[in-house]
Design a protein around this motif. Sequence first.
Motif, short mmCIF file in Angstrom:
data_model
loop_
_atom_site.label_atom_id
_atom_site.label_comp_id
_atom_site.label_asym_id
_atom_site.label_seq_id
_atom_site.Cartn_x
_atom_site.Cartn_y
_atom_site.Cartn_z
N THR A 119 51.71 38.59 46.21
CA THR A 119 51.00 39.80 46.61
C THR A 119 49.51 39.53 46.76
OG1 THR A 119 52.61 41.15 45.42
CG2 THR A 119 50.52 42.20 45.99
N PRO A 120 48.87 40.05 47.82
CA PRO A 120 47.41 39.92 47.93
C PRO A 120 46.71 40.99 47.10
CG PRO A 120 48.27 41.03 49.87
CD PRO A 120 49.46 40.65 49.03
N TRP A 121 45.45 40.74 46.77
CA TRP A 121 44.64 41.69 45.99
C TRP A 121 43.19 41.54 46.42
CZ3 TRP A 121 40.67 40.83 42.39
CH2 TRP A 121 40.34 41.91 41.56
N MET A 122 42.50 42.66 46.60
CA MET A 122 41.10 42.63 46.98
C MET A 122 40.36 43.72 46.22
SD MET A 122 39.38 42.99 50.78
CE MET A 122 39.73 41.33 51.35
N HIS A 123 39.21 43.36 45.63
CA HIS A 123 38.45 44.34 44.85
C HIS A 123 37.02 43.85 44.71
CE1 HIS A 123 37.55 47.30 41.71
NE2 HIS A 123 38.69 47.89 42.05
N GLU A 124 36.10 44.78 44.52
CA GLU A 124 34.70 44.42 44.32
C GLU A 124 34.39 44.29 42.83
OE1 GLU A 124 30.15 46.00 45.33
OE2 GLU A 124 31.89 46.96 46.29
N LEU A 154 45.51 37.13 55.12
CA LEU A 154 45.39 37.86 56.38
C LEU A 154 45.87 39.29 56.24
CD1 LEU A 154 46.54 35.09 58.89
CD2 LEU A 154 44.21 35.90 58.47
N THR A 155 46.90 39.52 55.45
CA THR A 155 47.38 40.88 55.20
C THR A 155 46.30 41.72 54.53
OG1 THR A 155 49.69 40.19 55.01
CG2 THR A 155 49.08 42.27 53.95
N ALA A 156 45.65 41.15 53.51
CA ALA A 156 44.59 41.87 52.80
C ALA A 156 43.41 42.16 53.71
CB ALA A 156 44.15 41.08 51.57
N LEU A 157 43.01 41.18 54.52
CA LEU A 157 41.89 41.38 55.43
C LEU A 157 42.20 42.48 56.45
CD1 LEU A 157 40.65 37.75 56.20
CD2 LEU A 157 39.68 39.40 54.60
N GLY A 158 43.46 42.52 56.91
CA GLY A 158 43.84 43.53 57.89
C GLY A 158 43.84 44.93 57.33
N GLU A 159 44.03 45.05 56.00
CA GLU A 159 44.08 46.37 55.36
C GLU A 159 42.73 46.79 54.78
OE1 GLU A 159 47.13 45.84 52.48
OE2 GLU A 159 48.77 45.97 53.94
N CYS A 160 41.77 45.86 54.76
CA CYS A 160 40.49 46.13 54.11
C CYS A 160 39.65 47.12 54.91
CB CYS A 160 39.72 44.82 53.94
SG CYS A 160 38.09 45.02 53.19
N ASP A 161 39.06 48.12 54.22
CA ASP A 161 38.13 49.02 54.90
C ASP A 161 36.75 48.37 55.05
OD1 ASP A 161 36.95 49.18 52.40
OD2 ASP A 161 37.57 51.24 52.02
N CYS A 162 36.59 47.20 54.40
CA CYS A 162 35.41 46.34 54.57
C CYS A 162 34.11 47.00 54.15
CB CYS A 162 35.30 45.82 56.00
SG CYS A 162 36.65 44.72 56.42
N TYR A 163 34.21 48.06 53.36
CA TYR A 163 33.01 48.68 52.80
C TYR A 163 31.99 49.01 53.91
CZ TYR A 163 35.13 47.07 48.49
OH TYR A 163 36.03 46.84 47.47
N SER A 164 32.52 49.58 55.01
CA SER A 164 31.70 50.04 56.14
C SER A 164 31.05 48.90 56.92
CB SER A 164 30.62 51.02 55.65
OG SER A 164 31.20 52.14 55.03
N GLN A 165 31.47 47.66 56.69
CA GLN A 165 30.98 46.55 57.47
C GLN A 165 31.94 46.25 58.63
OE1 GLN A 165 29.40 43.08 55.45
NE2 GLN A 165 29.56 44.11 53.49
N ALA A 182 34.86 44.70 60.63
CA ALA A 182 36.18 44.31 60.16
C ALA A 182 36.26 42.80 59.96
CB ALA A 182 37.25 44.76 61.16
N MET A 183 36.99 42.39 58.92
CA MET A 183 37.15 40.98 58.63
C MET A 183 38.41 40.46 59.32
SD MET A 183 36.10 41.07 54.58
CE MET A 183 35.88 39.29 54.36
N THR A 184 38.36 39.20 59.75
CA THR A 184 39.46 38.58 60.48
C THR A 184 39.75 37.20 59.90
OG1 THR A 184 38.07 37.47 62.12
CG2 THR A 184 38.66 39.78 62.56
N LYS A 185 40.66 36.47 60.54
CA LYS A 185 41.00 35.14 60.07
C LYS A 185 39.81 34.19 60.11
CE LYS A 185 42.96 33.66 64.52
NZ LYS A 185 44.20 33.19 65.18
N SER A 186 38.82 34.50 60.93
CA SER A 186 37.61 33.65 60.97
C SER A 186 36.81 33.76 59.68
CB SER A 186 36.73 34.04 62.16
OG SER A 186 36.23 35.35 62.02
N ASP A 187 37.11 34.75 58.85
CA ASP A 187 36.42 34.91 57.57
C ASP A 187 37.07 34.10 56.45
OD1 ASP A 187 34.24 36.94 58.04
OD2 ASP A 187 35.95 38.05 58.82
N LEU A 188 38.18 33.44 56.74
CA LEU A 188 38.82 32.60 55.73
C LEU A 188 38.11 31.25 55.65
CD1 LEU A 188 42.63 33.25 56.35
CD2 LEU A 188 41.08 34.40 54.76
N SER A 189 37.95 30.77 54.44
CA SER A 189 37.31 29.46 54.22
C SER A 189 38.04 28.76 53.09
CB SER A 189 35.83 29.64 53.90
OG SER A 189 35.66 30.49 52.78
#
Length: 218
Positions: free
Chosen positions: A25-30, A132-143, A145-152
């Motif tokens: 499962t993916p997880w994203m949080h500040e 990629l699933t998490a990035l696609g669902e992220c509201d990106c904190y008003s920034q 949108a994040m994509t696969k190019s943001d993976l490092s």
Amino acid sequence: MPNPIKKPRFDESRIAYREVVEAGTPWMHEVKAGQYFRIVDLEGNQAVDTLFYNAHNHSERYSATDTIREQGNIYLTTGSVLRSNLVKPMLTIVDDTCGRHDTIGGACSAESNTVRYAIEKRHMHSCRDSFLTALGECDCYSQKAMTKSDLSSNINFFMNVPVSPEGHLDFDDGISAPGRYVEMLAHMDTLVLVSNCPQLNNPCNGYNPTPVEMVIWE
């Protein structure tokens, strides 16, 4: 001599956030600057693929290259400073009951499953898919949108990737155990992106992916 890392005193009453993340499962949080972020390996031998971003400017993110160069070590443990691509400190590991974490093994993907194991493994879920699933669902904190190019290049917490003197990598049985954890102090507001690794084809998860716990405390 540098000042020794002072181990924080964990206080349950100061927990701001707590969640168990199932395997695969993916997880994203500040995590806010000044907060502590703990990842707990609940059942042992579970790889946790992790990326960090400046929460206010996602183009600044964790850099394996800068982190490794500045500390002169490919492994992470207590005292390691996780640096951004601007060489700024993002987080410092202040407590680590595992002892060593991987910076160079990367994230599993459909392509690596095919190359390393077999063509029929291509369809199996991977950490890259989770990211990629998490990035696609992220509201990106008003920034933007994040994509696969943001993976490092990511960190693999609890994952055992020994390197031979000749530079050969192995994905070996884990060195973690149930209840072991790694804890970081955030130096900036940090967006954390995690894939709780679903890999079944090598021993990084003991061939049995299991849940982990995320804890943020003041």
